[in-house]
Scaffold this active site. Structure first.
Site, PDB file in Angstrom:
ATOM      1  N   TRP A 100       0.822  -1.221   0.000  1.00  0.00           N
ATOM      2  CA  TRP A 100       0.000   0.000   0.000  1.00  0.00           C
ATOM      3  C   TRP A 100       0.844   1.253   0.000  1.00  0.00           C
ATOM      4  CZ3 TRP A 100      -4.072  -1.439  -2.088  1.00  0.00           C
ATOM      5  CH2 TRP A 100      -4.712  -2.627  -1.736  1.00  0.00           C
ATOM      6  N   ASP A 167      -1.732   7.110   5.976  1.00  0.00           N
ATOM      7  CA  ASP A 167      -2.780   6.194   5.515  1.00  0.00           C
ATOM      8  C   ASP A 167      -3.147   5.322   6.709  1.00  0.00           C
ATOM      9  OD1 ASP A 167      -4.338   4.167   4.517  1.00  0.00           O
ATOM     10  OD2 ASP A 167      -2.912   3.509   2.987  1.00  0.00           O
ATOM     11  N   LYS A 191     -13.160  -0.593   6.855  1.00  0.00           N
ATOM     12  CA  LYS A 191     -12.744  -1.437   7.972  1.00  0.00           C
ATOM     13  C   LYS A 191     -13.431  -0.944   9.253  1.00  0.00           C
ATOM     14  CE  LYS A 191      -8.741  -1.838   5.127  1.00  0.00           C
ATOM     15  NZ  LYS A 191      -8.949  -2.972   4.323  1.00  0.00           N
TER      16      LYS A 191
END
Ligand code: PMP
Length: 354
Positions: A100, A167, A191
């Site tokens: 990511w 992030d 999430k």
């Protein structure tokens, strides 16, 4: 029977959020309308949006006079691009902790120089690296607080001389952290916040407007802030369901209380894994994540037994990310302790098979 869902995201949300969201689809607050058919400019929705934006900041104790909260379409991957578009003038530094963060860095390269200032690539991203470069000449430093794929997590905020961007897709609202030290936090909501399809951005207003390029409105944080998050048609259902989930978190006692529960769940599972000689934990102990617990079996034969036992126990979505294999149990806020206990008992039973 509800499955024990260990998915890395989209993931389990609280049962009461499902109930309330389902009711709102049928008849939103006795209005005779579905939440799916109300206007994003209606008074009812503007109240939802404003409550959600305020709560998003309050739960992290971020000052609403300094930070703006935005629910935007595009999810975390859009922020990989929107962040450098808005902040990168000359050079940005990225801490490389895997897939990511590498994707975020790749998007920054469209806008200026972006460099790796610390990396755990050499150890297969099983640890959190230290910053190796001087940061003083950078426009910002970017890090990924929790590495969903590898099960690693920053325990402390990196020290830098410049604005910090994080992030936080897979651990936002899961623990206490010095959120005030971060200038821009973003997360895909799927999430710990709500249903997939949005990103949440919490940005300190003072860091915006410093680049000398024109930014198309949809990609300009300031355009969204100026229009109070209603630059265009908002994702009404996504924001409403996110609000239900944030209200649920507040009712639980907020981030402090949820951290305690998350710690209990993670300690239970890591304790069991550490005690088993036929299992290897993937992440370095000091850096391991409270949200995503990654492990492998020393023998393929045992992995097959585990798969079978999980099926029997109604444990789902526990396979590792396709890029690394193995197993990953994600323990997000809404996952009940009972699900962890079931997983622990499956592992206990495997002692007889090892
Ligand atoms: N960052 C992290 C830490 C993630 O875990 C994910 C997805 N799981 C992403 C970014 C990408 O998010 P999205 O698919 O919402 O763009």
């Amino acid at each position: 029977m509800k499955a024990h869902n260990f998915s890395a995201g989209p993931c389990i949300l609280p049962e009461e959020v499902y109930q309330q969201a389902a009711q709102a689809v049928l008849n939103f607050e006795e209005s005779g309308l579905s939440i799916l058919e109300i206007s994003h400019r209606s008074t009812a929705f503007i109240q939802i949006l404003e409550e959600a934006r305020a709560l998003a900041l309050d739960l992290l104790q971020l000052d609403k006079n300094q930070y703006s909260a935005l629910f935007l379409q595009g999810s975390a991957s859009m922020e990989f691009m929107r962040v450098p578009y808005n902040l990168l003038q000359n050079k940005a530094g990225y801490i490389d902790t895997g897939v990511w963060s590498s994707k975020a860095l790749a998007q920054a390269q469209f806008f200026g120089e972006s460099v790796v200032i610390g990396s755990s690539k050499a150890v297969g991203y099983t640890a959190i690296p230290k910053i190796q470069e001087c940061t003083k000449d950078l426009d910002y430093v970017h890090f990924t607080s929790n590495n969903t794929i590898y099960g690693t997590q920053f325990q402390n905020i990196p020290e830098t001389d410049v604005p910090l961007v994080c992030d936080m897709s897979s651990d936002i609202y899961s623990r206490k952290f010095d959120y005030n030290k971060i200038d821009l936090i973003y997360a895909g909501v799927q999430k710990n916040i709500g249903p997939a399809g949005l990103s949440l951005v919490l940005v300190k207003d003072s860091i915006l407007g410093k680049v000398d390029r024109s930014i198309p409105d949809m990609l300009d944080y300031r355009a969204h802030i100026k229009q109070d998050n209603l630059y265009h048609t908002a994702n009404v259902f996504g924001i409403y369901t996110s609000l239900l989930n944030l209200r649920w978190l507040l009712k639980q006692g907020g981030v402090d209380a949820i951290e305690k529960r998350n710690k209990t769940k993670a300690t239970l599972l890591y304790g069991q894994l550490d005690s088993l000689d036929f299992v290897d934990g993937t992440a370095t102990v000091a850096d391991r994540s409270m949200m995503n617990v990654t492990f492998t079996f020393k023998e393929e034969r045992l992995a097959a037994v585990f798969d079978m036992l999980c099926r029997e126990a109604n444990i789902v979505n526990i396979r590792g990310h396709r890029s690394v294999g193995g197993y990953r149990a994600s323990l997000y806020n809404a996952l009940p302790e009972e699900s962890v206990a079931v997983l622990v008992s499956v592992l206990e039973y495997m002692k007889n098979k090892a």
